[in-house]
Design an enzyme around this catalytic site. Structure first.
Site, PDB file in Angstrom:
ATOM      1  N   ARG A  67     -37.413  28.477  59.159  1.00 13.95           N
ATOM      2  CA  ARG A  67     -37.628  27.025  59.174  1.00 13.95           C
ATOM      3  C   ARG A  67     -37.348  26.412  60.550  1.00 13.95           C
ATOM      4  O   ARG A  67     -37.883  25.356  60.868  1.00 13.95           O
ATOM      5  CB  ARG A  67     -36.818  26.353  58.065  1.00 13.95           C
ATOM      6  CG  ARG A  67     -37.381  26.691  56.673  1.00 13.95           C
ATOM      7  CD  ARG A  67     -36.555  26.098  55.557  1.00 13.95           C
ATOM      8  NE  ARG A  67     -35.164  26.510  55.591  1.00 13.95           N
ATOM      9  CZ  ARG A  67     -34.669  27.599  55.009  1.00 13.95           C
ATOM     10  NH1 ARG A  67     -35.460  28.411  54.333  1.00 13.95           N
ATOM     11  NH2 ARG A  67     -33.389  27.887  55.091  1.00 13.95           N
ATOM     12  N   GLU A 126     -23.229  32.826  53.842  1.00 16.16           N
ATOM     13  CA  GLU A 126     -22.550  32.416  52.618  1.00 16.16           C
ATOM     14  C   GLU A 126     -22.697  33.467  51.521  1.00 16.16           C
ATOM     15  O   GLU A 126     -21.850  33.598  50.657  1.00 16.16           O
ATOM     16  CB  GLU A 126     -23.122  31.090  52.075  1.00 16.16           C
ATOM     17  CG  GLU A 126     -23.083  29.937  53.026  1.00 16.16           C
ATOM     18  CD  GLU A 126     -24.361  29.773  53.839  1.00 16.16           C
ATOM     19  OE1 GLU A 126     -24.823  28.632  53.949  1.00 16.16           O
ATOM     20  OE2 GLU A 126     -24.882  30.769  54.368  1.00 16.16           O
TER      21      GLU A 126
END
Length: 175
Positions: free
Chosen positions: A61, A98
């Protein structure tokens, strides 16, 4: 910063890609011409006088706004990609995310010591991906490194910015 139109058009998807993650989906900003213009105008205003010669877009992105901004600033774009996607000799950096471990790569001839580099991605959360990109760019010893993100997450106890003390880092939205 925290433009109302951008905030209104940003989609949040709970429990993606795994339970407990509240994913911020910038594709809703990219599909809206007004949002794209707002983001590009804000980014151009921030970086127009910084002497940027290369923008590093982080997969995937980060490629979108990095490419558009490079056109506005008249500079080159460098891709920080997942392993095996770049055809020439690369340098690589692994990092924790994460939800796992990953690696990014850049071409060995992508940047030189005369460059002023802006590293761009869509989102700053824990900072692992961005730190890996920063480490790769530092390898080239450019004149200056700037960092930018469309969104910086703070509402979920994330402190990615803490990894970049003393680095010129900007965000368009803080959530």
């Amino acid at each position: 910063m925290n433009n109302k139109v951008l905030l209104e058009n940003l989609r949040a998807i709970p429990d993606f890609p795994k339970k407990g993650i509240n994913f911020r989906d910038v594709t809703t900003l990219y599909k809206n011409a007004e949002c794209v213009k707002i983001m590009l105008d804000e980014l151009e205003e921030i970086y127009k006088d910084k002497g940027i010669t290369k923008i590093v877009g982080i997969e995937s992105r980060g490629f979108v706004m990095a490419s558009a901004l490079a056109g506005r600033l008249g500079c080159g774009i460098v891709l920080a990609r997942k392993p095996g996607k770049l055809p020439a000799t690369v340098i690589k950096e692994s990092f924790s995310k994460e939800y796992g471990v990953d690696t990014i790569e850049m071409h060995l001839d992508a940047i030189d010591e005369n460059d002023v580099v802006l590293i761009h991605d869509d989102l700053l959360a824990t900072g692992g991906t961005a730190k890996a990109a920063y480490n790769l760019v530092q390898h080239f010893n450019p004149k200056k490194i700037y960092m930018n993100f469309i969104i910086e997450l703070r509402d979920e106890g994330l402190h990615g910015r803490d990894l970049f003390k003393g680095i010129d880092l900007t965000t368009l939205m803080i959530i």
